[in-house]
Design a protein around this motif. Structure first.
Motif, mmCIF file in Angstrom:
data_model
loop_
_atom_site.group_PDB
_atom_site.id
_atom_site.type_symbol
_atom_site.label_atom_id
_atom_site.label_comp_id
_atom_site.label_asym_id
_atom_site.label_seq_id
_atom_site.Cartn_x
_atom_site.Cartn_y
_atom_site.Cartn_z
ATOM 1 N N PHE A 321 0.860 -1.192 0.000
ATOM 2 C CA PHE A 321 0.000 0.000 0.000
ATOM 3 C C PHE A 321 0.893 1.239 0.000
ATOM 4 N N LEU A 322 0.858 2.018 -1.087
ATOM 5 C CA LEU A 322 1.695 3.211 -1.186
ATOM 6 C C LEU A 322 0.877 4.475 -0.958
ATOM 7 N N HIS A 323 1.434 5.379 -0.161
ATOM 8 C CA HIS A 323 0.882 6.717 0.020
ATOM 9 C C HIS A 323 1.909 7.667 -0.569
ATOM 10 N N VAL A 324 1.636 8.205 -1.752
ATOM 11 C CA VAL A 324 2.598 8.998 -2.512
ATOM 12 C C VAL A 324 2.344 10.492 -2.307
ATOM 13 N N PHE A 325 3.409 11.223 -1.983
ATOM 14 C CA PHE A 325 3.335 12.676 -1.827
ATOM 15 C C PHE A 325 4.181 13.341 -2.903
ATOM 16 N N PRO A 326 3.581 14.091 -3.837
ATOM 17 C CA PRO A 326 4.404 14.930 -4.706
ATOM 18 C C PRO A 326 5.020 16.036 -3.835
ATOM 19 N N PHE A 327 6.323 16.227 -3.901
ATOM 20 C CA PHE A 327 6.951 17.221 -3.027
ATOM 21 C C PHE A 327 6.431 18.621 -3.337
ATOM 22 N N SER A 328 6.083 19.342 -2.269
ATOM 23 C CA SER A 328 5.789 20.774 -2.401
ATOM 24 C C SER A 328 6.469 21.475 -1.236
ATOM 25 N N PRO A 329 7.206 22.549 -1.508
ATOM 26 C CA PRO A 329 7.981 23.196 -0.440
ATOM 27 C C PRO A 329 7.090 23.843 0.606
ATOM 28 N N ARG A 330 7.447 23.648 1.872
ATOM 29 C CA ARG A 330 6.747 24.288 2.980
ATOM 30 C C ARG A 330 7.612 25.412 3.501
ATOM 31 N N LYS A 331 7.102 26.618 3.462
ATOM 32 C CA LYS A 331 7.830 27.786 3.946
ATOM 33 C C LYS A 331 8.296 27.553 5.382
ATOM 34 N N GLY A 332 9.555 27.871 5.641
ATOM 35 C CA GLY A 332 10.095 27.690 6.983
ATOM 36 C C GLY A 332 10.851 26.393 7.184
ATOM 37 N N THR A 333 10.855 25.522 6.155
ATOM 38 C CA THR A 333 11.603 24.264 6.265
ATOM 39 C C THR A 333 12.883 24.355 5.428
ATOM 40 N N PRO A 334 13.954 23.647 5.835
ATOM 41 C CA PRO A 334 15.198 23.680 5.064
ATOM 42 C C PRO A 334 15.029 23.235 3.616
ATOM 43 N N ALA A 335 14.156 22.251 3.365
ATOM 44 C CA ALA A 335 13.981 21.739 2.007
ATOM 45 C C ALA A 335 13.443 22.807 1.062
ATOM 46 N N ALA A 336 12.728 23.787 1.595
ATOM 47 C CA ALA A 336 12.183 24.860 0.754
ATOM 48 C C ALA A 336 13.291 25.735 0.182
ATOM 49 N N ARG A 337 14.468 25.704 0.801
ATOM 50 C CA ARG A 337 15.594 26.532 0.348
ATOM 51 C C ARG A 337 16.555 25.748 -0.543
ATOM 52 N N MET A 338 16.286 24.465 -0.745
ATOM 53 C CA MET A 338 17.133 23.638 -1.602
ATOM 54 C C MET A 338 16.729 23.801 -3.065
#
Length: 417
Positions: A321-338
């Motif tokens: 059973f897969l729960h797939v998330f397309p990445f979307s940047p969340r303001k305030g997280t380090p990944a948003a600045r990558m």
């Protein structure tokens, strides 16, 4: 209108807390209100929350819109600025009787603050409000809240606070009450379930809680665990998987990616081989074990070769059973600045992951044909196996019972019997 209207977005824990809010608001006599319990896991979740608020405002003219949940906790100013919104309350406040008492009809707002969102990081205890039953035949019990980890993509710790656990004795007593009410299955829920116990005296582990529940509530027929971080699975939990048939053979894993570099950039605590090893070990202990997993598509810096490792992980771990998330940047997280992956590429990778998940589920369903399963019925024509696979019956069954059913086939992602 009289009783408040509730809308829940996001996770199972949010749904549990909505049930608690229904009880709290009813006890306080709140009327003529719409309560929207939001999710903040992705930017899309916040967009959907705004959309839902506008829709409910149109459908309930004159009602006060109360917004709560993780998105309200992390960005209260966003919702306070919406003309439709009358109140914004945080994740701690929504579980407190005093909050709802202050909103008692006829003057819902009265002299209380319009925005009531305190520092979630200062909270040291789990909410004291427990509900005896959520769902008709399967009960969900919140045993943990918050998260001490700081994955680079995740805003949830800032919506839920640091990890805190419900003491084992409290959990056991609640489950005893649920069993006395006729519930056959209980699901343990939390934000970071495998961190349960770290803040309690003697620092017990999740496996200790599972074993204690099964020992002290002998009439509980089925115990299920929701999402876990496999790298934190303790020896007692693995022992329960091996020896306790009342612990259901279904685990949902927070894997997130299949490439080691991406996992490091996510600040996850496991590597690809750790995930594969856990699934192999668990399946050796319990051959009928099935796995679900969360996987993110298109994380910043993800190349096609890195993404291929996530696709390959579906087979390497034997995921169902897969729960797939397309990445979307969340303001305030380090990944948003990558460096971000282009939107159309993210969307395409998510579609490919879902297709791999659909194929894995189809293989699982096909393998069940002719197999005899113990199914907990949730309606006259629907139930779930111990592996949490949905079953559709050709004839009416007694509701809320465990029935033996031989699988005749499958269609549209469900087994038939």
């Amino acid at each position: 209108m009289n009783a408040p209207v509730f809308a829940t977005l996001g996770c199972r824990l949010n749904a549990y807390e909505t049930e608690a809010m229904k009880e709290l608001s009813a006890a306080a006599g709140v009327e003529n209100a719409v309560v929207v319990n939001t999710c903040a896991v992705t930017a899309e979740a916040v967009r959907k929350a705004k959309q839902e608020i506008r829709r409910l405002s149109r459908e309930n003219p004159g009602a006060t819109i109360i917004v709560t949940g993780c998105a309200a906790q992390t960005e209260p100013e966003t919702f306070a600025a919406m003309p439709e919104v009358g109140r914004v309350i945080g994740n701690t406040e929504k579980m407190q009787a005093a909050t709802w008492a202050a909103m008692k009809a006829p003057d819902l707002i009265g002299v209380t603050e319009r925005v009531q969102v305190d520092d979630i990081m200062s909270v040291r205890e789990t909410a004291g409000h427990l509900i005896d039953g959520f769902g008709r035949h399967r009960a969900y019990v919140q045993v943990q809240n918050g998260c001490d980890h700081r994955c680079t993509f995740c805003i949830i710790p800032f919506g839920r606070g640091n990890s805190r656990s419900v003491p084992a004795g409290v959990v056991v007593e609640q489950i005893k009450r649920l069993v006395d009410k006729g519930f056959l299955e209980v699901v343990l829920t939390g934000v970071d379930l495998t961190s349960w116990g770290a803040d309690l005296p003697a620092q017990p582990r999740l496996g200790d809680l599972v074993m204690r529940i099964l020992r002290l509530v002998p009439d509980l027929q089925r115990l299920r665990i929701s999402s876990i971080d496999s790298i934190e699975a303790d020896d007692a939990l693995m022992g329960a998987i091996a020896t306790e048939p009342r612990l259901m053979p279904h685990l949902h894993l927070s894997l997130q990616a299949g490439d080691d570099m991406i996992l490091k950039r996510m600040k996850r605590r496991h590597l690809r081989d750790d995930a594969i090893r856990f699934c192999e070990d668990a399946r050796k202990l319990r051959p009928d074990m099935v796995f679900g997993a969360d996987i993110i598509a298109g994380f910043p810096t993800e190349t096609e070769e890195m993404f291929a490792q996530s696709i390959k992980l579906v087979d390497d771990c034997g995921l169902t059973f897969l729960h797939v998330f397309p990445f979307s940047p969340r303001k305030g997280t380090p990944a948003a600045r990558m460096p971000q992956v282009r939107g159309p590429v993210v969307k395409g990778r998510a579609a490919r992951l879902r297709a791999a998940g659909d194929a894995a589920l189809a293989r699982h369903l096909a393998a069940q044909q002719g197999v005899l399963h113990r199914v907990l019925t949730e309606g006259p024509r629907m139930g779930r196996t111990e592996q949490f696979t949905e079953v559709v019956f050709g004839a009416d069954q007694p509701e809320g019972q465990v029935v033996m059913a031989r699988i005749s086939g499958f269609a549209e992602g469900r087994l038939t019997a």
